[in-house]
Each structure stands twice: as C-alpha cells, then as structure tokens.
Design a protein around this motif. Structure first.
Motif, PDB file in Angstrom:
ATOM      1  N   ARG A  25       0.889  -1.343   0.121  1.00 29.62           N
ATOM      2  CA  ARG A  25      -0.051   0.036   0.031  1.00 29.62           C
ATOM      3  C   ARG A  25       0.958   1.284   0.109  1.00 29.62           C
ATOM      4  NH1 ARG A  25      -2.521  -0.924   4.333  1.00 29.62           N
ATOM      5  NH2 ARG A  25      -4.341  -2.106   3.295  1.00 29.62           N
ATOM      6  N   MET A  26       2.131   1.476   0.777  1.00 27.34           N
ATOM      7  CA  MET A  26       2.953   2.493   0.583  1.00 27.34           C
ATOM      8  C   MET A  26       3.575   2.803  -0.617  1.00 27.34           C
ATOM      9  SD  MET A  26       6.676   2.733   2.481  1.00 27.34           S
ATOM     10  CE  MET A  26       7.236   1.642   1.505  1.00 27.34           C
ATOM     11  N   PHE A  27       3.783   1.740  -1.326  1.00 31.19           N
ATOM     12  CA  PHE A  27       4.577   1.886  -2.730  1.00 31.19           C
ATOM     13  C   PHE A  27       3.489   2.231  -3.535  1.00 31.19           C
ATOM     14  CE2 PHE A  27       8.052  -0.745  -1.187  1.00 31.19           C
ATOM     15  CZ  PHE A  27       9.207   0.172  -1.709  1.00 31.19           C
ATOM     16  N   LEU A  28       2.091   1.627  -3.562  1.00 35.30           N
ATOM     17  CA  LEU A  28       1.109   2.233  -4.492  1.00 35.30           C
ATOM     18  C   LEU A  28       0.821   3.918  -4.350  1.00 35.30           C
ATOM     19  CD1 LEU A  28      -1.265   1.573  -6.616  1.00 35.30           C
ATOM     20  CD2 LEU A  28      -2.616   0.789  -4.550  1.00 35.30           C
ATOM     21  N   ASP A  29       0.726   4.076  -2.803  1.00 38.58           N
ATOM     22  CA  ASP A  29       0.552   5.506  -2.530  1.00 38.58           C
ATOM     23  C   ASP A  29       1.641   6.650  -3.045  1.00 38.58           C
ATOM     24  OD1 ASP A  29      -1.739   4.741  -1.340  1.00 38.58           O
ATOM     25  OD2 ASP A  29      -0.964   5.077   0.714  1.00 38.58           O
ATOM     26  N   TYR A  30       2.878   5.910  -3.064  1.00 36.52           N
ATOM     27  CA  TYR A  30       4.087   6.526  -3.722  1.00 36.52           C
ATOM     28  C   TYR A  30       3.792   6.786  -5.019  1.00 36.52           C
ATOM     29  CZ  TYR A  30       6.459   6.799   0.632  1.00 36.52           C
ATOM     30  OH  TYR A  30       7.214   7.184   2.173  1.00 36.52           O
ATOM     31  N   ARG A  31       3.453   6.069  -5.731  1.00 37.42           N
ATOM     32  CA  ARG A  31       3.374   5.931  -7.365  1.00 37.42           C
ATOM     33  C   ARG A  31       2.101   6.874  -7.593  1.00 37.42           C
ATOM     34  NH1 ARG A  31       3.504   0.432 -10.050  1.00 37.42           N
ATOM     35  NH2 ARG A  31       3.441   1.889 -11.888  1.00 37.42           N
ATOM     36  N   GLN A  32       1.013   6.709  -7.218  1.00 33.19           N
ATOM     37  CA  GLN A  32      -0.199   7.770  -7.232  1.00 33.19           C
ATOM     38  C   GLN A  32       0.153   9.084  -6.834  1.00 33.19           C
ATOM     39  OE1 GLN A  32      -3.272   6.054  -4.985  1.00 33.19           O
ATOM     40  NE2 GLN A  32      -3.764   4.408  -6.263  1.00 33.19           N
ATOM     41  N   GLN A  33       1.159   9.206  -5.997  1.00 36.89           N
ATOM     42  CA  GLN A  33       1.504  10.927  -5.705  1.00 36.89           C
ATOM     43  C   GLN A  33       2.614  11.228  -6.348  1.00 36.89           C
ATOM     44  OE1 GLN A  33       1.992  10.605  -1.471  1.00 36.89           O
ATOM     45  NE2 GLN A  33      -0.019   9.858  -0.933  1.00 36.89           N
ATOM     46  N   SER A  34       2.984  10.606  -7.297  1.00 30.75           N
ATOM     47  CA  SER A  34       4.331  10.637  -7.960  1.00 30.75           C
ATOM     48  C   SER A  34       5.525  11.141  -7.187  1.00 30.75           C
ATOM     49  CB  SER A  34       3.970  11.781  -8.956  1.00 30.75           C
ATOM     50  OG  SER A  34       3.010  11.841  -9.893  1.00 30.75           O
ATOM     51  N   PHE A  35       5.488  10.509  -6.174  1.00 29.59           N
ATOM     52  CA  PHE A  35       6.611  10.792  -5.015  1.00 29.59           C
ATOM     53  C   PHE A  35       7.955  10.173  -5.498  1.00 29.59           C
ATOM     54  CE2 PHE A  35       9.050   9.169  -1.188  1.00 29.59           C
ATOM     55  CZ  PHE A  35       9.542  10.491  -0.721  1.00 29.59           C
ATOM     56  N   LEU A  36       7.670   8.811  -6.063  1.00 26.32           N
ATOM     57  CA  LEU A  36       9.151   8.126  -6.637  1.00 26.32           C
ATOM     58  C   LEU A  36       9.792   8.738  -7.860  1.00 26.32           C
ATOM     59  CD1 LEU A  36       7.972   4.480  -6.471  1.00 26.32           C
ATOM     60  CD2 LEU A  36       9.260   5.742  -4.598  1.00 26.32           C
TER      61      LEU A  36
END
Length: 233
Positions: A115-126
C-alpha cells in the motif's frame, strides 16, 4: 563503468584488451559476487586483476587521479558522479538486477508495504525523488538535443510551416512564369501578345511537371519489379 577518459570503453571485457587503464571494484558487494560466479571467465579475470576498493569514496578518489575505471552499479555511479563533468559513465548492460524486499511467508507487513508503494506511485513521489537525486541536481550539460515532446501545439506549428512554405513556393513559381512570359513578349521573335506567351509558358510548365511525375512513376515501377525479382530469386 565510470572513468575520466573520453575513450571508447564500451564493454567490461574490453578492459582486458588494453594496458592504459587500471580498474577497481568494491569488495564484498553484490556486483563482485555476480562477476565471480559468472560462467564467462573474463569477468572472473576482471575481478582478479582489479584494484579492490574499500568503498565508493575510494573509487571516486581513484577516478579523480586519472587512468582509472571504477566498476559499480549504474545507480551508484550516476548519483555520485552527476556533478563531475570530467567523468564519463558507460552502461555496459551487464549484471542488471532489481531490488526487492524479502519478507517471511504470511508476513503482516506485506499489505502495508504494498500500500505504501502504491500511494507513492499515485502521488508521483518516486518520480519526484528520482528527478531530485539524479536529474535536477546535476550541474553538467549532458543533453545533446531537446527532449521536448511533440504536443498538439508543436505539431500544429509544423503543419503551419509546411503550408506556409508550400504557399511561398507556389507564389515564386507563379512570379517566375509571369516574368518569363513578359520576357518572351518583349523579345523580337515573339509577337503573339502577353497572354499567348503566358499560355505557352504554362503549357511548358505542365509538360515539365508531367515528365517529372512520369519519371518518378517509372522509377517506382522499376524498383517494384527489381524487388519482386529479388524475392523470386
């Protein structure tokens, strides 16, 4: 591979075929293990003849001294040499691997991490972090051209330039024909009048265009016949 030289070092095996550069690799790292266990004996020889580096800083110091090639993972080299405009990084395409998290079977943290990585991808954080660490902080001008994407505005501008160029060319053709007709009318051997001279020039222009079209058509048919002949052979 990172070095201060601008010479052509495109493969790891190529280091064994030259005597100008020495090279080094960090001890007890994943890359060293992959090279030692590889079926290609050239990689094992590279490790055996390499300078065994203590850490990344040691490799950077050796590169700064010149005539030295630092062998390490591309992400490590890109980050640490992004502000070193005198160094050259070469991607050899060898020993590519991906990082992953190892968890025990039925680990309660699996869902949380996903869930953490999914949220990061949706927020363009990575993507933002990658651009911050590997792109925006570099002071070296490494681009060889524009990386602007062809959006609708740019494509529209290209079409505008095409139509404007076509229109200008047509105007020049018309002016050239009118000028030639006027010269023919002014010549002593033509007494047919301007309109008659203009009609003659237009007829000549039409025959020229037709001849060019027929020439292109014959060349296309010959190319097609030649291709079919080669296929039949």
């Amino acid at each position: 591979v990172s070095t201060q030289s601008t010479g052509a070092i495109s493969t790891l095996e190529g280091l064994l075929e030259q005597e100008v550069y020495t090279w080094g690799i960090i001890e007890d790292r994943n890359l060293e293990s992959l090279m030692l266990t590889n079926d290609n004996p050239a990689f094992q020889e590279l490790v055996a003849r390499a300078v065994h580096l203590r850490d990344v800083e040691h490799g950077i110091e050796m590169v700064d001294q010149g005539q030295f090639v630092f062998i390490d993972e591309s992400s490590v080299l890109t980050f640490n040499f992004q502000d070193d405009c005198n160094s050259l990084q070469t991607n050899t395409g060898k020993f590519s691997n991906e990082w992953a998290f190892g968890l025990q079977p039925n680990s309660p943290y699996r869902t949380a991490i996903n869930r953490m990585f999914l949220d990061y991808r949706q927020q363009s954080f990575l993507s933002e972090v990658w651009g911050k660490w590997y792109s925006s902080s570099s002071t070296c001008q490494t681009s060889v051209g524009s990386d602007i994407k062809f959006n609708v505005e740019i494509l529209a501008g290209l079409y505008y330039l095409f139509f404007i160029g076509t229109g200008v060319s047509f105007v020049f053709v018309v002016l050239e024909t009118l000028y030639a007709a006027a010269e023919d009318n002014a010549a002593t051997r033509y007494k047919k009048g301007f309109l008659a001279c203009l009609g003659s020039r237009l007829a000549l222009k039409r025959r020229e265009i037709w001849a060019e079209w027929m020439k292109c058509g014959r060349m296309g048919r010959r190319r097609k016949i030649s291709t079919e002949t080669n296929r039949s052979l």
